[in-house]
Design a protein around this motif. Structure first.
Motif, PDB file in Angstrom:
ATOM      1  N   LYS A   1       0.841  -1.137  -0.003  1.00 31.44           N
ATOM      2  CA  LYS A   1      -0.133  -0.073  -0.098  1.00 31.44           C
ATOM      3  C   LYS A   1       0.900   1.147  -0.097  1.00 31.44           C
ATOM      4  O   LYS A   1       1.776   1.036   0.589  1.00 31.44           O
ATOM      5  CB  LYS A   1      -0.825   0.071   1.290  1.00 31.44           C
ATOM      6  N   ASN A   2       0.285   2.248  -0.905  1.00 28.92           N
ATOM      7  CA  ASN A   2       1.072   3.495  -0.694  1.00 28.92           C
ATOM      8  C   ASN A   2       2.589   3.162  -1.127  1.00 28.92           C
ATOM      9  O   ASN A   2       3.324   3.978  -0.730  1.00 28.92           O
ATOM     10  CB  ASN A   2       1.077   4.185   0.519  1.00 28.92           C
ATOM     11  N   LYS A   3       2.632   2.524  -2.096  1.00 32.71           N
ATOM     12  CA  LYS A   3       4.066   1.912  -2.661  1.00 32.71           C
ATOM     13  C   LYS A   3       5.048   3.052  -3.002  1.00 32.71           C
ATOM     14  O   LYS A   3       6.160   3.200  -2.710  1.00 32.71           O
ATOM     15  CB  LYS A   3       3.973   0.839  -3.685  1.00 32.71           C
ATOM     16  N   ARG A   4       4.270   3.863  -3.925  1.00 31.00           N
ATOM     17  CA  ARG A   4       5.086   4.973  -4.611  1.00 31.00           C
ATOM     18  C   ARG A   4       5.559   5.856  -3.505  1.00 31.00           C
ATOM     19  O   ARG A   4       6.578   6.139  -3.479  1.00 31.00           O
ATOM     20  CB  ARG A   4       4.411   5.649  -5.630  1.00 31.00           C
ATOM     21  N   GLU A   5       4.564   6.317  -2.763  1.00 33.02           N
ATOM     22  CA  GLU A   5       5.153   7.305  -1.713  1.00 33.02           C
ATOM     23  C   GLU A   5       6.038   6.855  -0.707  1.00 33.02           C
ATOM     24  O   GLU A   5       7.062   7.687  -0.453  1.00 33.02           O
ATOM     25  CB  GLU A   5       3.855   7.858  -0.707  1.00 33.02           C
ATOM     26  N   ILE A   6       5.719   5.618  -0.495  1.00 37.66           N
ATOM     27  CA  ILE A   6       6.849   5.122   0.841  1.00 37.66           C
ATOM     28  C   ILE A   6       8.288   4.909   0.363  1.00 37.66           C
ATOM     29  O   ILE A   6       9.120   5.114   0.768  1.00 37.66           O
ATOM     30  CB  ILE A   6       6.084   3.797   1.412  1.00 37.66           C
ATOM     31  N   THR A   7       8.235   4.359  -1.125  1.00 39.19           N
ATOM     32  CA  THR A   7       9.400   4.171  -1.919  1.00 39.19           C
ATOM     33  C   THR A   7      10.291   5.401  -1.928  1.00 39.19           C
ATOM     34  O   THR A   7      11.430   5.258  -1.911  1.00 39.19           O
ATOM     35  CB  THR A   7       9.324   3.538  -3.262  1.00 39.19           C
ATOM     36  N   LYS A   8       9.615   6.384  -2.069  1.00 37.02           N
ATOM     37  CA  LYS A   8      10.315   7.804  -2.171  1.00 37.02           C
ATOM     38  C   LYS A   8      11.005   8.088  -1.053  1.00 37.02           C
ATOM     39  O   LYS A   8      12.246   8.551  -0.902  1.00 37.02           O
ATOM     40  CB  LYS A   8       9.202   8.992  -2.791  1.00 37.02           C
ATOM     41  N   LYS A   9      10.344   7.854   0.308  1.00 36.82           N
ATOM     42  CA  LYS A   9      10.931   8.101   1.481  1.00 36.82           C
ATOM     43  C   LYS A   9      12.112   7.186   1.801  1.00 36.82           C
ATOM     44  O   LYS A   9      13.156   7.447   2.028  1.00 36.82           O
ATOM     45  CB  LYS A   9      10.003   7.766   2.643  1.00 36.82           C
TER      46      LYS A   9
END
Length: 240
Positions: free
Chosen positions: A139-147
Motif C-alpha cells: 500500500k502507498n508503494k510509490r509514496e513510501i518508496t520515495k521516502k
C-alpha cells in the motif's frame, strides 16, 4: 543455468519443499528476517537471527542448496519493547558465515518509528559497507518508496536490493543505485507483468534480481523457476 531465489523466508517452509525446489533447478536462496507477529521483546528477534544463521544453512546444504541469510528488523516486526542493544547484536552478527546482507529492512507505513529503526540499520550498513535488502510495501508503494530512496541517498547506500518493485515504483528504483528486486508472487507480480517490465526496461535488465518472497502465507510455491523457464522460452529476453 543457476537459479537463485534472492528473497524468501525459509524458516516457514518444510524440507520437502526445498527438495522439490532443488529438483527444479534452484541452487541458492537468500532467507531474510521476518517475524509474523509484532514481537514483544527484542530478544525474540535475536533468537530468530540465531535460528537463521545456525540452523537454516545446514538444513538446506543437506539438500544441495546453498543457503544464505539477511538479518535485520523488518518494519512489521519492530518489537514493542525495543532494546537499543539489538543494533549492537545485528552489527556483530553480520560477520557470521552465510550472512550476506541486512534484510529484510525498509518501511511499511512510513511512521516515525519505522524511519528511526531503518535509519539505525542504514547507519550500520554504511559504517560496515554492508549490502541491504529493502522492503517496499503493497500500500502507498510509490509514496513510501520515495521516502526509502531519500534515506538511501542521505546515507549514501549504494549496495543492495530495492525489493518488491512494481510498475508503480520502478522508475524510482531505476534512478537509485541499488539492484531492482522483482517479486513473482500472489499480490505482487505475475509472470506476465514480470516479462513486461523486463521488456520495457531492457536497458537496465542487468540490475534485475528475481525472488519469490515465499514465507508463511498462501503462495505460488515455485514461482521463481517457473518464471525463469518462461524467460528462457522467450530467448529475446535472455539476449537483450
Amino acid at each position: 543455468m543457476k537459479i537463485i531465489d534472492s528473497h524468501m523466508h525459509t524458516i516457514f517452509r518444510p524440507t520437502k519443499f526445498f527438495e522439490i525446489y532443488r529438483l527444479m533447478g534452484v541452487e541458492a536462496v537468500i532467507s531474510v528476517a521476518f517475524y509474523p507477529i509484532k514481537p514483544k521483546f527484542s530478544e525474540t528477534l535475536e533468537d530468530l537471527f540465531r535460528w537463521m544463521i545456525e540452523r537454516e544453512p545446514n538444513r538446506l546444504a543437506k539438500i544441495g542448496i546453498s543457503g544464505f541469510c539477511g538479518i535485520g528488523i523488518h518494519p512489521r516486526s519492530i518489537p514493542g519493547s525495543l532494546n537499543p542493544k539489538i543494533y549492537e547484536i545485528i552489527e556483530e552478527l553480520i560477520y557470521r558465515p552465510n550472512v550476506v546482507c541486512l534484510g529484510e529492512i525498509g518501511l511499511e507505513k512510513g511512521t516515525q518509528e519505522e524511519i528511526e529503526v531503518l535509519s539505525r540499520q542504514l547507519t550500520i550498513a554504511d559504517q560496515n559497507n554492508f549490502p541491504v535488502i529493502l522492503h517496499t510495501p503493497g500500500k502507498n508503494k510509490r509514496e513510501i518508496t520515495k521516502k526509502i530512496v531519500e534515506l538511501l541517498e542521505s546515507f549514501k547506500i549504494e549496495r543492495g536490493v530495492l525489493d518488491h518493485i512494481s510498475p508503480e515504483n520502478i522508475d524510482l528504483a531505476i534512478n537509485s543505485n541499488l539492484l531492482i528486486g522483482l517479486t513473482v508472487q500472489l499480490g505482487k507480480l505475475t509472470v506476465e507483468k514480470l516479462l513486461k517490465i523486463i521488456r520495457e526496461y531492457k536497458d537496465s535488465w542487468e540490475r534485475f534480481v528475481l525472488n519469490s518472497d515465499l514465507g508463511i502465507d498462501i503462495a505460488e510455491k515455485y514461482s521463481v523457476p517457473i518464471a525463469v523457464q518462461r524467460m528462457v522460452q522467450e530467448l529475446s529476453l535472455i539476449h537483450i
